[in-house]
Design an enzyme around this catalytic site. Structure first.
Site, mmCIF file in Angstrom:
data_model
loop_
_atom_site.group_PDB
_atom_site.id
_atom_site.type_symbol
_atom_site.label_atom_id
_atom_site.label_comp_id
_atom_site.label_asym_id
_atom_site.label_seq_id
_atom_site.Cartn_x
_atom_site.Cartn_y
_atom_site.Cartn_z
ATOM 1 C CD GLU A 293 10.221 32.322 73.505
ATOM 2 O OE1 GLU A 293 11.102 31.918 73.994
ATOM 3 O OE2 GLU A 293 9.608 32.324 72.314
ATOM 4 C CB SER B 267 18.143 29.533 74.520
ATOM 5 O OG SER B 267 17.196 29.967 75.076
#
Length: 257
Positions: free
Chosen positions: A174, A193
């Site tokens: 992550e 992202s």
């Protein structure tokens, strides 16, 4: 209306049967616009801020601003690249179930879109996070093996070990960064992202620490702004070896220090 739309898309995932094609979602014009806004801003930063493995894999998926990709199509590209597959999921899963899936090269992905008022940020995983942040990295065979190693370590792990592995996943898959020459580049999906997080990482405002799966991992946090610390891999091959060594200690009954 947004919550109702989320529930509708979540229910489609709940009804999906493993082995069947992933249902295609008809995204609204507003959802397509959110996707396009996020993609265009992120693509401008990837050449300088993302790791070389991400930039090499990105063209395989042919992301376009005017079309939200379908999970089935992305899964097929991924399977050809590294043997991984995507499975639809309604929302956040129990960490054990999610991590166990990684051991069998299944990545569980949501299909709903973040709220139109926040095209550059989501507090929970949406299709922008999943497809832009996760999927291209999983097309890299060495990185994919590293993620699989976390999954393998979770098989048969006790609850304390599952929680530790969840943090290991958080600080690598992550929010991980990797050395490239004298630079630090992003590979974690939460960075890749998020336009703001990507800039934050590149500006060097956060502490950098070497990744060590044997050490207790800090508390996971994403509600109080950007990450204050990133854990650094020397390479994905090094990370893979570290995680395999750690998984071996779990199998032998030795836990994290």
């Amino acid at each position: 209306a947004y919550k109702q739309r989320r529930v509708m898309i979540a229910n489609i995932a709940r009804q999906h049967e493993v082995g069947q094609p992933i249902p295609r979602i008809e995204y609204t014009a507003e959802e397509v616009a959110v996707w396009g806004t996020a993609l265009s801003k992120l693509k401008a930063l990837f050449p300088s801020h993302a790791c070389k493995e991400f930039n090499a894999a990105l063209p395989k998926f042919n992301f376009r601003e005017g079309e939200v990709p379908q999970l089935q199509d992305m899964s097929e590209v991924l399977q050809q690249s590294s043997g991984w597959q995507v499975r639809p999921v309604a929302g956040l899963m129990h960490p054990r179930d999610f991590l166990n899936g990684l051991a069998f090269r299944y990545f569980h992905s949501t299909q709903y879109m973040r709220h139109a008022s926040q095209p550059h940020y989501t507090p929970e995983p949406d299709v922008v996070h999943e497809l832009i942040g996760h999927v291209p990295m999983l097309a890299d065979p060495t990185f994919a093996e590293m993620v699989e190693a976390i999954g393998v370590a979770s098989l048969g792990a006790d609850e304390k070990q599952i929680w530790h592995l969840t943090k290991v996943y958080w600080y690598t898959v992550e929010f991980g960064v990797v050395r490239e020459g004298g630079d630090i580049k992003a590979f974690g999906s939460g960075i890749l992202s998020s336009f703001g997080e990507l800039e934050h990482m590149a500006q060097g405002r956060a502490e950098l620490a070497p990744f060590d799966p044997f050490q207790p991992q800090p508390k996971m946090s994403y509600k109080d702004g950007y990450q204050k610390r990133y854990f650094v891999l020397d390479s994905f091959q090094t990370g893979l070896e570290q995680l395999r060594q750690f998984a071996a200690t779990l199998k032998s009954g030795v836990s994290a220090r």
